[in-house]
Design a protein around this motif. Sequence first.
Motif, PDB file in Angstrom:
ATOM      1  N   VAL A  63       0.958  -1.233   0.182  1.00 37.48           N
ATOM      2  CA  VAL A  63      -0.008  -0.127  -0.058  1.00 37.48           C
ATOM      3  C   VAL A  63       0.905   1.235  -0.102  1.00 37.48           C
ATOM      4  O   VAL A  63       0.535   2.353  -0.787  1.00 37.48           O
ATOM      5  CB  VAL A  63      -0.964   0.128   1.207  1.00 37.48           C
ATOM      6  CG1 VAL A  63      -1.951   1.221   1.362  1.00 37.48           C
ATOM      7  CG2 VAL A  63      -2.147  -1.367   1.057  1.00 37.48           C
ATOM      8  N   LEU A  64       2.011   1.237   0.683  1.00 35.28           N
ATOM      9  CA  LEU A  64       2.750   2.449   0.886  1.00 35.28           C
ATOM     10  C   LEU A  64       3.635   2.677  -0.611  1.00 35.28           C
ATOM     11  O   LEU A  64       3.758   3.933  -0.930  1.00 35.28           O
ATOM     12  CB  LEU A  64       3.775   2.315   2.025  1.00 35.28           C
ATOM     13  CG  LEU A  64       3.300   2.260   3.242  1.00 35.28           C
ATOM     14  CD1 LEU A  64       4.269   1.858   4.500  1.00 35.28           C
ATOM     15  CD2 LEU A  64       2.678   3.693   3.744  1.00 35.28           C
ATOM     16  N   LEU A  65       3.736   1.610  -1.178  1.00 37.23           N
ATOM     17  CA  LEU A  65       4.500   1.554  -2.586  1.00 37.23           C
ATOM     18  C   LEU A  65       3.658   2.211  -3.509  1.00 37.23           C
ATOM     19  O   LEU A  65       3.693   3.137  -4.246  1.00 37.23           O
ATOM     20  CB  LEU A  65       5.035   0.463  -2.848  1.00 37.23           C
ATOM     21  CG  LEU A  65       5.568   0.236  -4.371  1.00 37.23           C
ATOM     22  CD1 LEU A  65       6.772   1.299  -4.503  1.00 37.23           C
ATOM     23  CD2 LEU A  65       6.071  -1.095  -4.884  1.00 37.23           C
ATOM     24  N   HIS A  66       2.309   1.695  -3.470  1.00 33.71           N
ATOM     25  CA  HIS A  66       1.190   2.234  -4.331  1.00 33.71           C
ATOM     26  C   HIS A  66       0.898   3.846  -4.048  1.00 33.71           C
ATOM     27  O   HIS A  66       0.939   4.595  -5.007  1.00 33.71           O
ATOM     28  CB  HIS A  66      -0.008   1.548  -3.684  1.00 33.71           C
ATOM     29  CG  HIS A  66      -1.391   2.054  -4.571  1.00 33.71           C
ATOM     30  ND1 HIS A  66      -1.392   2.220  -5.956  1.00 33.71           N
ATOM     31  CD2 HIS A  66      -2.258   2.422  -4.064  1.00 33.71           C
ATOM     32  CE1 HIS A  66      -2.550   2.699  -6.303  1.00 33.71           C
ATOM     33  NE2 HIS A  66      -3.482   2.651  -5.052  1.00 33.71           N
ATOM     34  N   LEU A  67       1.026   4.130  -2.640  1.00 37.55           N
ATOM     35  CA  LEU A  67       0.960   5.599  -2.430  1.00 37.55           C
ATOM     36  C   LEU A  67       1.966   6.260  -3.012  1.00 37.55           C
ATOM     37  O   LEU A  67       1.847   7.473  -3.441  1.00 37.55           O
ATOM     38  CB  LEU A  67       0.819   5.949  -0.857  1.00 37.55           C
ATOM     39  CG  LEU A  67       0.739   7.237  -0.395  1.00 37.55           C
ATOM     40  CD1 LEU A  67      -0.654   8.012  -0.805  1.00 37.55           C
ATOM     41  CD2 LEU A  67       0.818   7.186   1.154  1.00 37.55           C
ATOM     42  N   ARG A  68       3.232   5.919  -3.006  1.00 38.41           N
ATOM     43  CA  ARG A  68       4.533   6.422  -3.653  1.00 38.41           C
ATOM     44  C   ARG A  68       4.172   6.710  -4.856  1.00 38.41           C
ATOM     45  O   ARG A  68       4.627   7.756  -5.494  1.00 38.41           O
ATOM     46  CB  ARG A  68       5.581   5.435  -2.985  1.00 38.41           C
ATOM     47  CG  ARG A  68       6.782   6.174  -3.934  1.00 38.41           C
ATOM     48  CD  ARG A  68       7.445   7.199  -2.954  1.00 38.41           C
ATOM     49  NE  ARG A  68       7.157   8.431  -3.592  1.00 38.41           N
ATOM     50  CZ  ARG A  68       7.250   9.720  -3.066  1.00 38.41           C
ATOM     51  NH1 ARG A  68       7.668   9.550  -1.808  1.00 38.41           N
ATOM     52  NH2 ARG A  68       6.849  10.794  -3.737  1.00 38.41           N
ATOM     53  N   ARG A  69       3.738   5.731  -5.642  1.00 39.98           N
ATOM     54  CA  ARG A  69       3.557   5.918  -7.056  1.00 39.98           C
ATOM     55  C   ARG A  69       2.668   7.020  -7.503  1.00 39.98           C
ATOM     56  O   ARG A  69       2.677   7.633  -8.473  1.00 39.98           O
ATOM     57  CB  ARG A  69       3.309   4.543  -7.636  1.00 39.98           C
ATOM     58  CG  ARG A  69       4.563   3.688  -7.729  1.00 39.98           C
ATOM     59  CD  ARG A  69       4.152   2.371  -8.245  1.00 39.98           C
ATOM     60  NE  ARG A  69       5.152   1.415  -8.406  1.00 39.98           N
ATOM     61  CZ  ARG A  69       5.402   0.181  -8.866  1.00 39.98           C
ATOM     62  NH1 ARG A  69       4.057  -0.381  -9.467  1.00 39.98           N
ATOM     63  NH2 ARG A  69       6.347  -0.497  -8.787  1.00 39.98           N
ATOM     64  N   LEU A  70       1.370   7.208  -6.520  1.00 43.35           N
ATOM     65  CA  LEU A  70       0.283   8.036  -6.898  1.00 43.35           C
ATOM     66  C   LEU A  70       0.989   9.491  -6.753  1.00 43.35           C
ATOM     67  O   LEU A  70       0.762  10.528  -7.562  1.00 43.35           O
ATOM     68  CB  LEU A  70      -0.833   7.999  -5.951  1.00 43.35           C
ATOM     69  CG  LEU A  70      -1.550   6.587  -6.168  1.00 43.35           C
ATOM     70  CD1 LEU A  70      -2.777   6.432  -5.095  1.00 43.35           C
ATOM     71  CD2 LEU A  70      -2.274   6.547  -7.579  1.00 43.35           C
ATOM     72  N   ILE A  71       1.940   9.501  -5.443  1.00 46.41           N
ATOM     73  CA  ILE A  71       2.420  10.686  -5.419  1.00 46.41           C
ATOM     74  C   ILE A  71       3.383  11.209  -6.496  1.00 46.41           C
ATOM     75  O   ILE A  71       3.099  12.353  -6.931  1.00 46.41           O
ATOM     76  CB  ILE A  71       3.311  10.805  -3.933  1.00 46.41           C
ATOM     77  CG1 ILE A  71       2.293  10.706  -2.989  1.00 46.41           C
ATOM     78  CG2 ILE A  71       4.035  12.071  -3.928  1.00 46.41           C
ATOM     79  CD1 ILE A  71       2.827  10.589  -1.588  1.00 46.41           C
ATOM     80  N   ASP A  72       4.118  10.343  -6.937  1.00 44.62           N
ATOM     81  CA  ASP A  72       5.013  10.523  -7.934  1.00 44.62           C
ATOM     82  C   ASP A  72       4.296  10.907  -9.408  1.00 44.62           C
ATOM     83  O   ASP A  72       5.014  11.659 -10.274  1.00 44.62           O
ATOM     84  CB  ASP A  72       6.076   9.446  -8.272  1.00 44.62           C
ATOM     85  CG  ASP A  72       6.927   8.992  -7.404  1.00 44.62           C
ATOM     86  OD1 ASP A  72       7.301   9.986  -6.361  1.00 44.62           O
ATOM     87  OD2 ASP A  72       7.288   7.924  -7.323  1.00 44.62           O
ATOM     88  N   MET A  73       3.069  10.674  -9.557  1.00 43.46           N
ATOM     89  CA  MET A  73       2.347  11.029 -10.661  1.00 43.46           C
ATOM     90  C   MET A  73       2.177  12.517 -10.797  1.00 43.46           C
ATOM     91  O   MET A  73       2.038  13.094 -11.806  1.00 43.46           O
ATOM     92  CB  MET A  73       1.048  10.373 -10.748  1.00 43.46           C
ATOM     93  CG  MET A  73       0.802   8.939 -11.034  1.00 43.46           C
ATOM     94  SD  MET A  73      -0.919   8.426 -11.103  1.00 43.46           S
ATOM     95  CE  MET A  73      -0.774   6.760 -11.286  1.00 43.46           C
ATOM     96  N   THR A  74       2.405  13.186  -9.776  1.00 43.67           N
ATOM     97  CA  THR A  74       2.243  14.801  -9.735  1.00 43.67           C
ATOM     98  C   THR A  74       3.685  15.371  -9.536  1.00 43.67           C
ATOM     99  O   THR A  74       3.674  16.635  -9.450  1.00 43.67           O
ATOM    100  CB  THR A  74       1.101  15.194  -8.542  1.00 43.67           C
ATOM    101  OG1 THR A  74       1.969  14.882  -7.299  1.00 43.67           O
ATOM    102  CG2 THR A  74      -0.117  14.521  -8.686  1.00 43.67           C
TER     103      THR A  74
END
Length: 332
Positions: A63-74
């Motif tokens: 889940v934390l890796l998923h959140l990291r990737r979402l943040i990196d999208m912006t």
Amino acid sequence: NTNTNTNTNTNTNTVLVTFQEASVPKDRHLVWTVTPVIPPHLVPPQMMWSSIGIVTPPTIDTVLLHLRRLIDMTSHSGHFDHWPFPESTTAVFQSIYQFLDENWDRVSPNIKAALREEPCVPIGMSLVKASRLYFRMSQPLAPFMFEVPRAFGSQDRLLKALGAKQTPTIQDYSELLTDLHDECGPEPLNPNEVVAVLKVVGLVANVRHNTTSATHTTHHHGIFLPDDTSILVAAPLCVFNDAPWLRGRVDPDRLRVVHPGLSLGVCRRLGIHRVSDCVSEVMEQGFTPEPCPASDGSPARLTATLTSPELAHGLACLVDHEKASQKNADDE
């Protein structure tokens, strides 16, 4: 392990993975950038999940890796240029916040500290830091300070752990101005940013006016204000422009005037002096002004004088100055 046909949800490609490598649809919000999600019509009976290797809920690392990737999208533009998931950012982040809230004690201190510094809360199609969020605000201050979206109200414990506060304080306003100064440097603010900064400065001035706290007095020296070019500068370096005719006669590097959107009343409450208090204009020693040629009194000469652009401009300047003086008197 049994293979199954799965869909990644973010594209139309079909891949074959083991059940151990996939997630069930109910966990889709928590994992879709990291692991494939099994299409609903291919999900095996729940009684078989553990025996075939399906892990639910997902691990906290996933889940934390998923959140990291979402943040990196912006990371490039500051907002989601193309949101690739069929459900909204609000729905996805609601699920992530609920999972993190339930598992917050298992998150390492380093990751907690990193999340406090990351923009990880969606406001529209942008992400902002939780420290820029407040549960109650007297007025909107976008694009810098935001009220917690109603959709995330139930995650108040997690958001507070990430830095959100109940209401903004004068220290929050001052720190915001300092952060903006550090981020922008000598670059001017854009019009939307100027509007928000002027509101923040006005709030600081009002708080200062209503209290005599030594703490607030100390903070004044760290406040940054927009000058007349929309660049943030330290308040003690600025003056209020109540004598516009002096511009052009004084070295601009030695006379930084505040943005015209700041009233004299606000500047007074912040301890900012007027130009007329700091600059005096005197004739050089030995200078003798030359008198204007005497008029011959003819109607034509009088008409030419009264209709001249120079006289109209001079009168307009006097009227504007009188209006400004009256407005400043009302503000005080």
